[in-house]
Design a protein around this motif. Structure first.
Motif, PDB file in Angstrom:
ATOM      1  N   PRO A 100       0.830  -1.220   0.000  1.00  0.00           N
ATOM      2  CA  PRO A 100       0.000   0.000   0.000  1.00  0.00           C
ATOM      3  C   PRO A 100       0.862   1.267   0.000  1.00  0.00           C
ATOM      4  N   LYS A 101       0.367   2.267  -0.734  1.00  0.00           N
ATOM      5  CA  LYS A 101       1.111   3.534  -0.814  1.00  0.00           C
ATOM      6  C   LYS A 101       0.899   4.335   0.478  1.00  0.00           C
ATOM      7  N   PRO A 102       1.971   4.875   1.018  1.00  0.00           N
ATOM      8  CA  PRO A 102       1.796   5.669   2.253  1.00  0.00           C
ATOM      9  C   PRO A 102       0.981   6.934   1.979  1.00  0.00           C
ATOM     10  N   ILE A 103       0.148   7.274   2.906  1.00  0.00           N
ATOM     11  CA  ILE A 103      -0.676   8.492   2.797  1.00  0.00           C
ATOM     12  C   ILE A 103       0.178   9.679   3.244  1.00  0.00           C
ATOM     13  N   PRO A 104       0.252  10.744   2.426  1.00  0.00           N
ATOM     14  CA  PRO A 104       1.098  11.876   2.844  1.00  0.00           C
ATOM     15  C   PRO A 104       0.547  12.557   4.102  1.00  0.00           C
ATOM     16  N   LEU A 105       1.467  13.056   4.901  1.00  0.00           N
ATOM     17  CA  LEU A 105       1.054  13.776   6.106  1.00  0.00           C
ATOM     18  C   LEU A 105       0.437  15.115   5.720  1.00  0.00           C
ATOM     19  N   PRO A 106      -0.537  15.592   6.479  1.00  0.00           N
ATOM     20  CA  PRO A 106      -1.103  16.918   6.172  1.00  0.00           C
ATOM     21  C   PRO A 106      -0.061  18.012   6.389  1.00  0.00           C
ATOM     22  N   LYS A 107      -0.189  19.096   5.605  1.00  0.00           N
ATOM     23  CA  LYS A 107       0.760  20.211   5.726  1.00  0.00           C
ATOM     24  C   LYS A 107       0.521  21.008   7.011  1.00  0.00           C
ATOM     25  N   ALA A 108      -0.715  21.002   7.465  1.00  0.00           N
ATOM     26  CA  ALA A 108      -1.047  21.765   8.677  1.00  0.00           C
ATOM     27  C   ALA A 108      -2.050  20.975   9.505  1.00  0.00           C
ATOM     28  N   LEU A 109      -2.047  21.221  10.790  1.00  0.00           N
ATOM     29  CA  LEU A 109      -3.026  20.567  11.656  1.00  0.00           C
ATOM     30  C   LEU A 109      -4.370  21.277  11.537  1.00  0.00           C
ATOM     31  N   ALA A 110      -5.430  20.571  11.856  1.00  0.00           N
ATOM     32  CA  ALA A 110      -6.769  21.167  11.809  1.00  0.00           C
ATOM     33  C   ALA A 110      -6.849  22.334  12.786  1.00  0.00           C
ATOM     34  N   LYS A 111      -7.582  23.373  12.385  1.00  0.00           N
ATOM     35  CA  LYS A 111      -7.755  24.545  13.262  1.00  0.00           C
ATOM     36  C   LYS A 111      -8.800  24.219  14.332  1.00  0.00           C
ATOM     37  N   LEU A 112      -8.456  24.526  15.544  1.00  0.00           N
ATOM     38  CA  LEU A 112      -9.383  24.310  16.652  1.00  0.00           C
ATOM     39  C   LEU A 112     -10.025  25.640  17.021  1.00  0.00           C
TER      40      LEU A 112
END
Ligand SMILES: [Cu+2]
Length: 142
Positions: free
Chosen positions: A1-13
């Motif tokens: 399986p292809k690795p899923i790229p990490l998000p560039k930024a975390l979700a805004k809380l």
């Protein structure tokens, strides 16, 4: 399986303010080492009792005070919280948590947004020996 790229930024809380809180709860943690019992607000756990009743969508402030001599990592199920302050000092970053450690004699304030998940849930010390010897309570949201 292809690795899923990490998000560039975390979700805004969203920034929650204690001024929007409808309820403030004070919750103490104590120990009786001779009896081997651990208490929340002076009581040991009883699954038939509801310790706190809350309302879906409400923001609550929970002021946790560890009056004991041991650490008590506090854990709340179902409703992730933000830590507001530790011993009156603002918490350095915003995050949703489900555990926060209470060191001996520490006071920790939380902002607890109650989710749209009505029903009973529990909060307890995450040290299983403490939890099993009483340090747990019931929150019912409706
Ligand atoms: Cu504990």
């Amino acid at each position: 399986p292809k690795p899923i790229p990490l998000p560039k930024a975390l979700a805004k809380l969203p920034a929650l303010s204690p001024n929007q809180a409808r309820v403030t709860r004070r919750i103490t943690f104590t120990e009786d080492m001779m009896a081997g019992r651990f208490f929340i607000n002076g009581k040991t756990f009883d699954h038939r009792r509801v310790d706190f009743r809350g309302r879906v969508g409400d923001l609550e402030v929970w002021e946790l005070e560890n009056q004991g001599d041991m650490d008590h990592p506090f854990h709340l199920h179902t409703h992730p919280f933000q830590v507001l302050s530790v011993n009156g000092k603002a918490f350095p970053y915003r995050a949703l948590k489900d555990v926060v450690n209470l060191k001996a004699k520490e006071v920790v304030r939380l902002l607890v947004p109650l989710r749209n998940l009505p029903g009973k849930t529990v909060f307890h010390c995450h040290i299983v020996e403490h939890e099993d010897r009483g340090m747990m309570g019931v929150l019912e949201v409706s």
